[in-house]
Design a protein around this motif. Structure first.
Motif, mmCIF file in Angstrom:
data_model
loop_
_atom_site.group_PDB
_atom_site.id
_atom_site.type_symbol
_atom_site.label_atom_id
_atom_site.label_comp_id
_atom_site.label_asym_id
_atom_site.label_seq_id
_atom_site.Cartn_x
_atom_site.Cartn_y
_atom_site.Cartn_z
ATOM 1 N N VAL A 85 0.769 -1.089 -0.233
ATOM 2 C CA VAL A 85 0.193 0.398 0.149
ATOM 3 C C VAL A 85 0.692 1.542 0.242
ATOM 4 O O VAL A 85 0.416 2.617 -1.064
ATOM 5 N N GLU A 88 1.929 1.841 -3.424
ATOM 6 C CA GLU A 88 1.077 3.016 -3.623
ATOM 7 C C GLU A 88 0.963 4.495 -3.408
ATOM 8 O O GLU A 88 0.825 5.321 -4.189
ATOM 9 N N TRP A 233 -11.599 2.347 8.642
ATOM 10 C CA TRP A 233 -12.242 2.897 7.349
ATOM 11 C C TRP A 233 -12.845 4.532 8.230
ATOM 12 O O TRP A 233 -13.793 4.745 7.151
ATOM 13 N N ARG A 244 -7.575 11.585 -2.608
ATOM 14 C CA ARG A 244 -6.910 10.191 -2.580
ATOM 15 C C ARG A 244 -6.965 9.648 -1.512
ATOM 16 O O ARG A 244 -6.449 10.112 -0.580
ATOM 17 N N THR A 245 -7.501 8.138 -0.543
ATOM 18 C CA THR A 245 -7.027 7.744 0.387
ATOM 19 C C THR A 245 -7.061 6.167 0.598
ATOM 20 O O THR A 245 -6.843 5.798 -0.746
ATOM 21 N N PHE A 246 -6.030 6.122 2.021
ATOM 22 C CA PHE A 246 -5.285 4.584 1.372
ATOM 23 C C PHE A 246 -5.807 3.811 2.873
ATOM 24 O O PHE A 246 -5.341 4.639 4.027
ATOM 25 N N LYS A 247 -5.847 2.968 2.662
ATOM 26 C CA LYS A 247 -6.371 2.109 3.918
ATOM 27 C C LYS A 247 -5.216 0.768 3.757
ATOM 28 O O LYS A 247 -4.780 0.218 2.979
ATOM 29 N N LEU A 248 -4.539 0.720 5.047
ATOM 30 C CA LEU A 248 -3.787 0.058 5.257
ATOM 31 C C LEU A 248 -4.336 -0.544 6.352
ATOM 32 O O LEU A 248 -5.676 -0.664 6.641
ATOM 33 N N PHE B 48 -5.061 -7.957 -1.663
ATOM 34 C CA PHE B 48 -5.870 -7.098 -0.848
ATOM 35 C C PHE B 48 -5.919 -5.512 -1.020
ATOM 36 O O PHE B 48 -6.553 -4.587 -1.154
ATOM 37 N N ASN B 54 -6.753 -0.011 -2.913
ATOM 38 C CA ASN B 54 -6.062 1.180 -2.674
ATOM 39 C C ASN B 54 -5.220 0.562 -3.756
ATOM 40 O O ASN B 54 -4.612 1.609 -4.326
ATOM 41 N N ARG B 56 -4.921 1.334 -8.048
ATOM 42 C CA ARG B 56 -6.370 1.421 -9.101
ATOM 43 C C ARG B 56 -5.701 1.999 -10.474
ATOM 44 O O ARG B 56 -4.854 1.204 -10.278
#
Lengths: 256, 256
Positions: A85, A88, A233, A244-248, B48, B54, B56
């Motif tokens: 992640v 990214e 979340w 843009r959001t990023f979920k660890l 994941f 994450n 895209r």
């Protein structure tokens, strides 16, 4: 080293399967192979459900997933998921053309984003035990959380490339303010713009409401929120989320 | 039956590990065990990344993940992941108190939500081959997609409990309208309110833009969108998303 646990699980499962003779499993041998595979399989589905924001409002990790999570969190896969992640994030951040007004902003959450609570949650059976606010406060007051290595590296890159970084946390300002700031500084989080913690006004509010309000204020100040990174979340839902959001990854607890 | 592949992988890995003698791996044996575990581990991280929105704008599945995805899609885990999400949907839907004005709405996507393209993508190396619009059109024109069993069951439950169900798809109306409708009906999708496909006006628009506009129109008509289910984040991003969204697994392709 981190592969040892994984390989042991694989060997155990293979031995179990061999022991069953490869034919139709007898009831007595089922407990060994098929049930173990089924168990892992359920926990993998559950983790997918949590990380994709499908499973919400859970209070504890399903008890049958404790060993799965132990392996996930300590066996190397958690770091790998997290690193991917962050890669990214870095690629995205590197593509942004910053203006020179200092208003290009980035938001990072703290718990299990900037700082790791893994040692604390190891003693809470990786989230199989219910949330214990007193014990967590005691832990946080120590100020002994390690940085999440990939996030610290990202943080330094963001700061050095000119982003104005805000650290935004649901931690209580009055009781945990000093310990949190000390912890962050000791771990190398230096050069951020503001550490924003939960003030008296937001006590009892959900993270979604509190963090939305703060982001709205930042946008009101003129900041352009390019990125928003968190392990929950609730860090990434609501208003003014950022471009843009990023979920660890974090399958150990759920913050509403 | 569906466990066979998984167990074979586990046995293969265990045999490899044994063959390496448990000590420090030699270069020659690395290809067998450690690299295999590393490969699976990377693909799990990648999945994941995709499912949590994450990662895209990817065009093809990483080539090293073809066998991983083959196992995932055909070995049972995909269905398990999907079933767990649908269980969450059902629990949520069951808790909604419907009014009697017929305006309690639900939105379902079609491809790899209502109908499965797994057979098509099996021949496209589970997404390792790039998107082929001509071949996909030919496939869709046949109208031979199977229902995704758990989604069909959910659909029937939603209809029978009084929700007004809209099927919303990016498929082109002019060319695929008839085949899609036939396919849906043959598979048991009966009793929905409207099948909404991409009309001439939305040609070339992203799914996010097209689907947002349609949902806006539905809200404009007075519908209350309680739920929105799709396999792509573009089904679940944009405006008028509905009270709750649900992401079904699909690591085979990305629709912007």
């Amino acid at each position: 080293m981190r592969m040892v646990w994984e390989v042991l699980v694989l060997m155990f499962l293979a031995i179990c399967t061999k022991a069953s003779g490869g034919g139709r499993l007898k009831a007595s041998s089922r407990g060994c192979s098929e049930a173990a595979v089924d168990g892992m399989s359920y926990c993998l589905s559950w983790r997918f459900g949590v990380e994709s924001n499908n499973v919400r409002w859970w209070r504890t990790v399903p008890p049958q997933c404790m060993h799965y999570l132990e392996n996930y969190m300590l066996g190397g896969q958690y770091e790998k998921d997290l690193d991917l992640v962050i890669e990214e994030v870095s690629t995205y951040a590197a593509g942004i053309v910053l203006s020179d007004d200092g208003m290009d902003a980035w938001i990072l959450d703290i718990d299990d984003t900037c700082l790791s609570n893994l040692i604390y949650y190891r003693d809470k059976r990786f989230g199989c035990d219910p949330y214990d606010p007193i014990a967590f406060k005691k832990w946080a007051l120590k100020g002994g959380c390690s940085a999440v290595p990939a996030v610290l590296e990202l943080f330094k890159k963001l700061v050095s490339s000119g982003f104005t970084v805000f650290l935004l946390t649901g931690r209580d300002e009055a009781t945990l303010g000093e310990a949190t700031m000390d912890n962050l500084h000791k771990q190398g989080y230096l050069g951020y713009k503001r550490l924003i913690m939960r003030s008296e006004a937001y006590k009892g509010q959900s993270a979604v409401v509190f963090k939305s309000e703060i982001r709205k204020e930042l946008e009101g100040e003129g900041y352009r929120i390019w990125g928003n990174v968190g392990d929950q979340w609730s860090d990434l839902s609501g208003d003014c989320l950022g471009t843009r959001t990023f979920k660890l990854p974090n399958p150990m607890y759920f913050v509403p």
